[in-house]
Design a protein around this motif. Structure first.
Motif, short mmCIF file in Angstrom:
data_model
loop_
_atom_site.label_atom_id
_atom_site.label_comp_id
_atom_site.label_asym_id
_atom_site.label_seq_id
_atom_site.Cartn_x
_atom_site.Cartn_y
_atom_site.Cartn_z
N LEU B 234 -4.94 -2.58 8.78
CA LEU B 234 -4.75 -3.86 8.09
C LEU B 234 -5.76 -4.86 8.64
N TYR B 236 -7.32 -8.93 8.07
CA TYR B 236 -7.11 -10.25 7.48
C TYR B 236 -8.40 -11.05 7.64
N GLU B 237 -8.80 -11.73 6.58
CA GLU B 237 -10.06 -12.45 6.60
C GLU B 237 -9.84 -13.89 6.15
N SER B 238 -10.25 -14.81 6.99
CA SER B 238 -10.11 -16.22 6.63
C SER B 238 -11.13 -16.57 5.53
N ARG B 239 -10.62 -17.22 4.46
CA ARG B 239 -11.49 -17.64 3.36
C ARG B 239 -11.35 -19.14 3.15
N HIS B 241 -9.94 -20.93 0.95
CA HIS B 241 -8.66 -21.48 0.49
C HIS B 241 -7.46 -20.65 0.95
N GLY B 242 -7.60 -19.84 1.97
CA GLY B 242 -6.47 -19.02 2.41
C GLY B 242 -6.96 -17.80 3.17
N THR B 243 -6.16 -16.76 3.13
CA THR B 243 -6.48 -15.57 3.92
C THR B 243 -6.49 -14.34 3.03
N GLY B 244 -7.54 -13.56 3.11
CA GLY B 244 -7.62 -12.30 2.37
C GLY B 244 -7.03 -11.17 3.20
N MET B 245 -6.60 -10.12 2.54
CA MET B 245 -6.00 -8.99 3.26
C MET B 245 -6.46 -7.67 2.66
N GLY B 247 -6.27 -3.09 3.39
CA GLY B 247 -5.75 -1.97 4.19
C GLY B 247 -4.34 -1.61 3.81
N THR B 248 -3.96 -0.42 4.17
CA THR B 248 -2.63 0.08 3.82
C THR B 248 -2.10 0.91 4.99
N PRO B 249 -0.78 0.95 5.18
CA PRO B 249 -0.26 1.73 6.31
C PRO B 249 -0.32 3.23 6.07
N LYS B 301 -2.68 -2.53 19.05
CA LYS B 301 -1.36 -2.90 18.53
C LYS B 301 -0.96 -1.94 17.41
N TYR B 314 1.64 0.93 10.81
CA TYR B 314 0.61 -0.06 10.54
C TYR B 314 -0.29 -0.17 11.77
#
Lengths: 295, 345
Positions: B234, B236-239, B241-245, B247-249, B301, B314
């Protein structure tokens, strides 16, 4: 489910519907939807708007803007979302949505989502955006659009109702929500505890922000007030950590004007034995924390 | 090595003093220079580019290994030392918190693929639940605490097929090693490959065929690891206007369903060998729990959601895919050899 808020569960379920996972349906993934943006924050017609997530299908050049609710609705919020629903292209021109093509056929629809039946909510506006109900039966959640509130995109609408086949929703895509009415204190505590070990094994000393950056997937994008609240909660967790004798693992040190911690032992078996009791105690303390504590 | 390959031939007994060639495939996230922090290297000699002779001191005794690190992610260690000594030296390398080295944990599926690489000669089955689970748990919940079968000779394939087809046994047939005779272009090699990447070469007439066999198994493992790291972390990318995500478990489905999930977690998440997972658990329902923790081998983690029928794993953005393979292959080895994990291509 226990120990996770309905708000967090809904966000995870929507994301889960976009993933390939044998234990959960991939109905939205089959239509090409991916997670475009979580916790979007933008201004539309001079008003700040903050839904929970936007899913976008490049195949259909279509986005779903979702706000996960409990039972309450707000008229002012309704108007904001209705405005987005009727002028979706600004999501592209402002760069809020990044997974769609900037062509004339782009469309976005707004949807409310809830575990409660919002159809009986007096503040539900008389308009044409979708309202989705996470309906529980004994064995599963059934995700359905409520009558008269449907998606305009036929292919999307026809995927509902979605029978999840399980009550065991994914919970980790968006692991905790702290700072709202439905706080996931236990998930937050465990995430901070996990990061305490993770960061402590990676660097000699660390502070509260190091832990939060490691623990919160959206940390960089959170607003200042929420960051302060989470810092306060994290200090409570670390304080309890010391009081419960877990300082055999890390110790507090004074570094200039701020508190930092350092690793004193890399043996984690003792910590493993104490962790359940610790999480129970911290959860109670966090729930008792008043707003004044971090203002 | 010369003694091994020139004097051994198919089914020939070793002469006194002779030892077989052992080859260890090690997954690495560090440089060869970092190895000095794990073991006491008293002497180094560069044999060739990316190939070093290492004299490693352990408990006052020197052991000679050859380290091939041409592939920086998968090191190959060769030695003619006694088997138990060699295993202990390598165990010292890969043990320890956050040391960046690990065994190559081959899932049962890949071990079965090894069987297909040559004429199936011998098999070791070692179901070691008692390495992980308490006596009480085994008595209350499991059919076997440990189950060991070792067979060689012509009947091995038949025996294994019979055991494997027995519904009540198949979940406990955890492969610890697979032996094959591999013949290519008139050359042959006798190899025994363990679940954690140790090759013992007991005969043959071509060192190249041994090297090719190791390389082929390494490539299969490497491909699997790469697919896990590309598709199942997984991020997460800061953009703006929010956060992109993305990946999959990973999902591990169990054949041997868990009777009591809380007890299962308390037995497996102990920060001890072989799983070496530290973590904190949360109850989601009576038989659905969540664990967030740390893989102590490399400090990655992980989060696991677990119910009687499956585990959803995950991994974080920078997690090593080997964490997933260690969890998966150890579950197969110590709990359910019929567990399956689908990896996206």
């Amino acid at each position: 489910m226990e120990n996770v808020s309905n708000h967090t569960l809904q966000i995870n379920a929507w994301i889960g519907l976009c993933q390939l996972d044998r234990t959960f349906p991939d109905s939205l993934r089959n239509l090409g939807y991916t997670v475009d943006i979580i916790d979007p924050d933008f201004v539309h017609e001079g008003t700040k708007v903050n839904p929970d997530l936007i899913l976008t299908s490049r195949a259909h050049n279509h986005s779903i803007v979702i706000d996960c609710k409990s039972k309450t609705l707000d008229e002012e919020q309704n108007e904001k979302y209705e405005a987005i629903h009727h002028s979706p292209t600004f999501l592209l021109t402002r760069g809020v949505v990044s997974s769609a093509e900037s062509t004339e056929d782009y469309d976005a629809e707004f949807a409310y989502s809830s575990f409660a039946d919002l159809s009986v909510n007096p503040f539900l506006p008389d308009n044409d955006f979708a309202v989705v109900h996470f309906d529980e039966d004994a064995n599963q959640y059934i995700v359905r659009t409520i009558e008269d509130y449907e998606f305009n995109l036929d292919e999307l609408q026809s995927t509902f109702p979605i029978f999840t086949g399980t009550r065991r929703l994914p919970t980790e895509y968006y692991p905790f929500d702290v700072g709202t009415n439905e706080d996931d204190y236990r998930q937050f505590t465990i995430s901070i505890l996990q990061s305490t070990v993770h960061v402590a094994l990676a660097q000699d000393t660390f502070d509260v922000d190091d832990l939060l950056e490691d623990a919160h997937p959206l940390w960089v994008d959170l607003d200042a007030n929420l960051k302060n609240e989470l810092r306060s909660h994290t200090k409570t967790i670390l304080s309890e950590y010391q009081q419960q004798g877990l300082d055999e693992h890390i110790q507090k040190i004074q570094a200039g004007s701020t508190d930092e911690w350092k690793v004193v032992s890399k043996s984690l078996q003792a910590l493993q034995r104490k962790v359940d009791e610790f999480v129970d105690d911290v959860q109670t303390k966090l729930e008792q924390t008043s707003l004044d504590d971090f203002e | 090595m010369e003694g091994t390959y020139d004097e051994l031939s198919e089914d020939q007994e070793l002469q006194p003093g002779q030892t077989m060639l052992k080859t260890f495939l090690i997954e690495s996230n560090v440089s060869p220079a970092d190895l000095r922090e794990r073991v006491d290297i008293t002497q180094t000699r560069e044999v060739d580019f990316n190939l070093e002779e290492l004299v490693i001191r352990r408990n006052g005794t020197n052991y000679t290994f050859f380290l091939d690190h041409e592939d920086s992610r998968f090191w190959t260690l060769y030695t003619l030392e006694e088997s138990e000594d060699a295993k202990k030296v390598v165990a010292d390398m890969v043990s320890g918190v956050r040391n960046g080295l690990d065994y190559t944990w081959m899932p049962v599926e890949q071990q079965r693929d090894v069987m297909e690489m040559g004429e199936f000669r011998d098999v070791g089955v070692s179901y070691d639940a008692d390495d992980v689970f308490s006596e009480d748990y085994i008595e209350d919940r499991l059919a076997f605490g440990d189950l060991s079968v070792r067979s060689s000779g012509r009947g091995t394939g038949t025996l294994f097929d019979i055991l494997d087809s027995h519904e009540e046994l198949s979940s406990f047939l955890s492969l610890s090693s697979v032996g094959i005779k591999r013949e290519v272009n008139g050359s042959f090699v006798l190899e025994r490959v363990t679940h954690n990447g140790r090759f013992t070469t007991s005969g043959g007439d071509s060192i190249q065929l041994h090297l090719d066999t190791v390389a082929e198994i390494k490539n299969r493992y490497s491909t699997l690891l790469q697919r896990i790291e590309e598709n199942h972390r997984l991020s997460y990318e800061s953009r703006d206007h929010g956060t992109g995500m993305d990946g999959t478990p990973l999902v591990i489905e169990l054949d041997n369903e868990i009777e009591n999930v809380r007890e299962f977690i308390e037995n497996t998440i102990t920060a001890k060998n072989p799983l070496r997972l530290w973590g904190a658990k949360t109850k989601l329902d009576d038989q659905y729990w969540k664990v967030k923790g740390i893989d102590l081998h490399n400090n990655d983690k992980y989060t696991i959601e677990i119910c009687p029928e499956w585990l959803r794993l995950y991994l974080g953005n920078e997690a090593c895919g080997n964490t997933a393979l260690r969890i998966y292959s150890n579950l197969q080895r110590h709990y359910d050899s019929n567990a399956t994990m689908e990896v996206q291509e």
